[in-house]
Design an enzyme around this catalytic site. Structure first.
Site, PDB file in Angstrom:
ATOM      1  N   LYS A   1       4.144  -6.892   4.093  1.00 33.05           N
ATOM      2  CA  LYS A   1       3.889  -5.501   3.737  1.00 33.05           C
ATOM      3  C   LYS A   1       3.636  -4.716   5.004  1.00 33.05           C
ATOM      4  CE  LYS A   1       0.525  -3.390   3.427  1.00 33.05           C
ATOM      5  NZ  LYS A   1      -0.158  -2.395   4.342  1.00 33.05           N
TER       6      LYS A   1
ATOM      7  N   THR B   1      -0.649  -2.539  10.699  1.00 40.05           N
ATOM      8  CA  THR B   1      -1.125  -2.635   9.321  1.00 40.05           C
ATOM      9  C   THR B   1      -0.097  -3.448   8.568  1.00 40.05           C
ATOM     10  OG1 THR B   1      -2.093  -0.477   9.524  1.00 40.05           O
ATOM     11  CG2 THR B   1      -1.976  -1.363   7.338  1.00 40.05           C
TER      12      THR B   1
ATOM     13  N   THR C   1      -6.971  11.601   1.460  1.00 42.33           N
ATOM     14  CA  THR C   1      -7.288  12.688   0.539  1.00 42.33           C
ATOM     15  C   THR C   1      -6.283  12.822  -0.588  1.00 42.33           C
ATOM     16  OG1 THR C   1      -6.176  14.213   2.030  1.00 42.33           O
ATOM     17  CG2 THR C   1      -8.557  14.001   2.239  1.00 42.33           C
TER      18      THR C   1
ATOM     19  N   THR D   1       0.863  -1.190   0.000  1.00 42.83           N
ATOM     20  CA  THR D   1       0.000   0.000   0.000  1.00 42.83           C
ATOM     21  C   THR D   1       0.896   1.236   0.000  1.00 42.83           C
ATOM     22  OG1 THR D   1      -0.247  -0.256   2.399  1.00 42.83           O
ATOM     23  CG2 THR D   1      -2.034  -1.073   1.027  1.00 42.83           C
TER      24      THR D   1
ATOM     25  N   ASN E   1       0.436  10.696   6.764  1.00 45.85           N
ATOM     26  CA  ASN E   1      -0.763  10.265   7.475  1.00 45.85           C
ATOM     27  C   ASN E   1      -1.816  11.361   7.595  1.00 45.85           C
ATOM     28  OD1 ASN E   1      -0.449   7.364   8.547  1.00 45.85           O
ATOM     29  ND2 ASN E   1       1.562   8.294   8.761  1.00 45.85           N
TER      30      ASN E   1
ATOM     31  N   GLU F   1       7.046   4.796   7.252  1.00 50.22           N
ATOM     32  CA  GLU F   1       6.619   6.016   6.559  1.00 50.22           C
ATOM     33  C   GLU F   1       7.448   7.213   7.023  1.00 50.22           C
ATOM     34  OE1 GLU F   1       1.968   4.760   5.793  1.00 50.22           O
ATOM     35  OE2 GLU F   1       2.494   5.889   7.587  1.00 50.22           O
TER      36      GLU F   1
END
Length: 472
Positions: free
Chosen positions: A227, A238, A472, A196, A467, A330
């Site tokens: 992942k 996640t 969006t 993702t 995040n 991230e």
């Protein structure tokens, strides 16, 4: 003179958003290329595929449906998220394993782009449909029909609270079946299909042997993909993981081996302290490399030499695989190992390591290349649910240790706190050490003999941006 105030609209704000997650064209950053294997040794009897569905409308070409299959019934085990809002695929996979007693599994079907979490009864129906449709592919083949219900686990990853485009997914499962292959490119494409916000696919493989006379001269293989890049914290996050081996392992042994390995790997990493709704690490063992049908499987006996050897192999492999998740955190710029030594118990050591790993102040200090060891000490001191004598200030030691690949490894350990007394820190030395991507933090509690390790990354500006803009 009046002052006018300009309030930009949401659409205008979006225009200026910077994206730090995986590049839109799915290219892999140069700094991450080194983690992608160019070849592999994959277990016998397994075939895999990665197929494009377009679960997210914005995905026009990238694979987002992964299919991992065994050419014969396999034993299976899985470890799942502890989040109370368990996603539909988690609930369905649990039911499949329970119904079948961990035996006779043929596949794992995974979609990315939508988590199918908090989607009510409709989401459960969708997850069951994925499992049943995957199962049907084998019933249509030359294999004998399995009358014990669905034999496929199912996983999903992506945004929470949205329904799957289930018709699109189901219509491509037969394509995924016909795309199955056993070469390196197929495994790598499958690893890409579960990504993702990941910036690179996470895939490993290895070979190993077992010590007993039943397995002498036999080379077994183990492969795994995972992942995850955010919402990562035990108990898992996640995070999806799939492990496959052609070694013979009984269902009870597979469950205990996997649980033990996950506790020391996927449950010993942290990116941001959040635990997701979908986390699953599953393992299939099909025994395809057995020298004969009479070769006994590894049984759930911790005193068995084969069990001990398999446990060591699986734990080491799982640690290496889970560390790739941290390296892809991230916005991360640092990969950090924290080791807590000489603790009163393993549980105390792990709790303290976990507290350090999820401390925002520790993580931001490392991002800023600031040797602020006081934040580490503070995290040690407020660790909850540890024994009363776990931490004795006058026995506590904290050090920075250059990683094995560090440019400063020849300079040795940088001691920060010795038996509760602060050291005079060489700030220039500390600055050089903190320039490296990899860093080790060592905490010696001096109160026992137990040890635990944890792996985590820093917090950067980019993490907040990713995040803050995830939907969006």
């Amino acid at each position: 003179m009046a002052t006018s105030h300009f309030s930009p609209s949401r659409s205008m704000i979006r225009t200026f958003i910077r994206h730090y997650s995986a590049p839109i064209d799915s290219s892999i950053p140069a700094s991450k290329q080194k983690y992608i294997p160019s070849s592999g040794t994959y277990p016998q009897g397994f075939k895999v595929s990665g197929t494009h569905v377009g679960v997210k409308p914005s995905n026009k070409s990238q694979p987002d449906l992964a299919f991992i299959t065994s050419d014969r019934p396999a034993f299976a085990a899985a470890v799942f998220t502890t989040n109370k809002f368990q996603a539909a695929p988690v609930q369905v996979s649990k039911a499949v394993l329970e119904t079948r007693g961990g035996a006779g599994l043929r596949s794992i079907i995974i979609n990315s782009g939508c988590a199918n979490a908090v989607t009510g009864t409709g989401g459960l129906e969708d997850a069951r449909a994925m499992s049943e449709t995957a199962t049907a592919q084998f019933q249509q083949s030359s294999q004998p029909e399995d009358r014990h219900g669905a034999n496929s686990l199912v996983m999903s990853t992506g945004v929470i609270g949205q329904r799957l485009p289930i018709k699109k997914i189901l219509s491509k499962i037969s394509t995924a079946y016909h795309n199955l292959a056993d070469d390196h490119n197929a495994w790598l494409t499958t690893a890409k299909a579960i990504c993702t916000t990941d910036t690179f696919p996470k895939l490993l493989s290895t070979t190993f042997t077992l010590p007993s006379t039943h397995h002498q001269g036999v080379e077994y293989r183990l492969a795994g993909m995972t992942k995850g890049a955010g919402m990562i914290h035990p108990n898992m996050a996640t995070l999806l993981g799939v492990l496959c081996t052609d070694a013979p392992i009984s269902a009870p042994a597979l469950k205990s081996l996997l649980t033990n390995a996950v506790n020391r790997s996927f449950n010993s990493i942290s990116i941001d302290g959040d635990t997701s709704t979908n986390d699953t690490v599953a393992m299939l063992a099909n025994g395809a490399a057995c020298p004969s049908e009479d070769t006994p499987p590894i049984h759930d006996d911790s005193k068995s030499e084969d069990y001990q050897a398999m446990s060591a192999v699986l734990t080491d492999f799982s640690q290496r695989l889970s560390q790739l998740v941290v390296r892809d955190g991230e916005g991360a710029t640092k990969f950090v190992q924290v080791t807590v030594r000489n603790a009163t118990s393993h549980a105390d050591a792990k709790a303290i390591a976990s507290t350090i790993a999820r401390s925002p102040l520790v993580k931001t200090a490392l991002y800023g290349k600031d040797a602020n060891w006081g934040r580490i000490l503070c995290a040690i001191g407020y660790t909850p649910n540890i024994s009363p004598d776990a931490v004795v200030p006058s026995k506590t030691n904290v050090s920075f240790v250059p990683a094995s690949n560090s440019n400063t490894k020849d300079e040795g350990v940088l001691k920060l706190l010795v038996n509760g007394e602060p050291e005079s820190v060489d700030e220039e030395r500390a600055a050089r050490l903190l320039q490296d991507e990899d860093l080790e933090i060592e905490v010696d509690l001096g109160t026992g003999k137990e040890e635990a390790k944890y792996w985590f990354c820093d917090f950067s500006h980019e993490y907040v941006t990713i995040n803050g803009d995830y939907r969006t």
